[in-house]
Design an enzyme around this catalytic site. Structure first.
Site, mmCIF file in Angstrom:
data_model
loop_
_atom_site.group_PDB
_atom_site.id
_atom_site.type_symbol
_atom_site.label_atom_id
_atom_site.label_comp_id
_atom_site.label_asym_id
_atom_site.label_seq_id
_atom_site.Cartn_x
_atom_site.Cartn_y
_atom_site.Cartn_z
ATOM 1 N N SER A 1 0.800 -1.226 0.000
ATOM 2 C CA SER A 1 0.000 0.000 0.000
ATOM 3 C C SER A 1 0.836 1.282 0.000
ATOM 4 O O SER A 1 0.323 2.347 -0.327
ATOM 5 C CB SER A 1 -0.941 0.021 1.206
ATOM 6 O OG SER A 1 -0.215 0.149 2.409
ATOM 7 N N LYS B 1 0.108 4.686 6.741
ATOM 8 C CA LYS B 1 -0.513 5.498 5.687
ATOM 9 C C LYS B 1 -0.001 6.928 5.763
ATOM 10 O O LYS B 1 0.631 7.335 6.739
ATOM 11 C CB LYS B 1 -2.044 5.509 5.836
ATOM 12 C CG LYS B 1 -2.709 4.138 5.882
ATOM 13 C CD LYS B 1 -2.591 3.370 4.583
ATOM 14 C CE LYS B 1 -3.224 1.979 4.704
ATOM 15 N NZ LYS B 1 -2.946 1.149 3.513
#
Length: 285
Positions: A89, A158
């Site tokens: 990710s 993230k």
């Protein structure tokens, strides 16, 4: 008059007393000299001959281990913690199985995450698969993870895109994400994206968040087509409807700290800094 008995034949005792009678100042000086000589490092005083009592080796080992464990707990709780990258990710900046270091002092007190920071945070609930949430299974690795010497499970990595009060939207004519109307130039993203918004909807539907609630944040992975993030929860590919708001925000209290370095493997060593593009984002209205 007969000579003084101490002067005969250069009796060596005369040099010790300097010709002074007992009880005179010279006698006290000689006594002090003798005492100083005994107390000197090379003297033969009882104190210098006395040895310090040593702890047995096994006791010293236990003491050193206890001190090391306490220091490790303190460092993990307040300063640094190690994690690893479990998925794609955050490619290309962070590769799968990269070991990263997270620092915590930046968020001490009233300070919190800033737009552009790459952060590690606890799973808000249902964002991770069961395997990633469980963490290490090896008993030794489990113990090491408790003291911050081995990456733990149940966390995500993230990039912070928006903070409380911000409105995030997708996308402008160049396919860029906008924060409070300001487009972001994001050179850290993976190559070949159709747009910088989530590709879970094939970039076919524009969307806009409500204002990010107080004490929460909006996060996205750098590999937008392979990231279970805030945007993926707005645009769920399983739904036939347009992108709608849902459980996309993350409580800032779940943030562990800011990623500042990749430390392993050696080929991936790097320092992470906040991208300049976020400095142009205006304050929320």
């Amino acid at each position: 008059m007969s000579p003084h008995p101490h002067d005969e034949d250069g009796d060596p005792r005369s040099s010790s007393f300097s010709g002074a009678e007992p009880g005179e100042p010279g006698d006290r000086s000689a006594s002090a000299t003798a005492t100083a000589s005994e107390a000197a490092p090379g003297g033969r005083s009882k104190r210098s001959r006395r040895k310090r009592k040593q702890l047995p080796l096994w006791q010293e080992t236990i003491l050193l281990l206890a001190v090391a464990l306490v220091l490790a707990f303190v460092i993990k709780a307040f300063f640094l913690q190690a994690f690893y990258i479990p998925s794609e990710s955050m490619v290309p900046g962070l590769q799968v199985n990269d070991r990263i270091l997270v620092e915590k002092p930046s968020y001490w007190g009233d300070n919190g995450p800033q737009r552009g920071d790459v952060v590690v945070f606890e799973d808000p609930g249902g964002w991770l698969g069961s395997a990633a949430a469980e963490g290490p299974s090896n008993p030794i690795a489990q113990v090491m993870s408790k003291i911050g010497l081995y990456p733990t499970g149940g966390h995500l990595v993230k990039r912070v895109i928006g903070l409380e009060g911000d409105v995030i939207s997708c996308c402008d004519d160049q396919g860029r994400i906008l924060v409070n109307g300001q487009p972001l130039d994001e050179p850290y993203l993976a190559d070949g994206l159709q747009c910088n918004g989530p590709e879970v909807n094939g970039c076919t539907a524009d969307w806009e968040t409500v204002e990010v609630p107080e004490g929460q944040m909006f996060v996205m992975g750098d590999n937008r087509s392979q990231s279970e993030d805030s945007a993926a929860r707005i645009c769920d590919p399983a739904l036939d409807t347009a992108c709608t708001t849902g459980r996309e925000f993350v409580d800032t209290d779940l943030v562990v700290g800011k990623v500042f370095a990749v430390v392993w493997p050696r080929s991936s060593w790097d320092w992470l800094e906040r991208p300049e593009t976020f400095a142009d984002v205006p304050d929320p209205r």
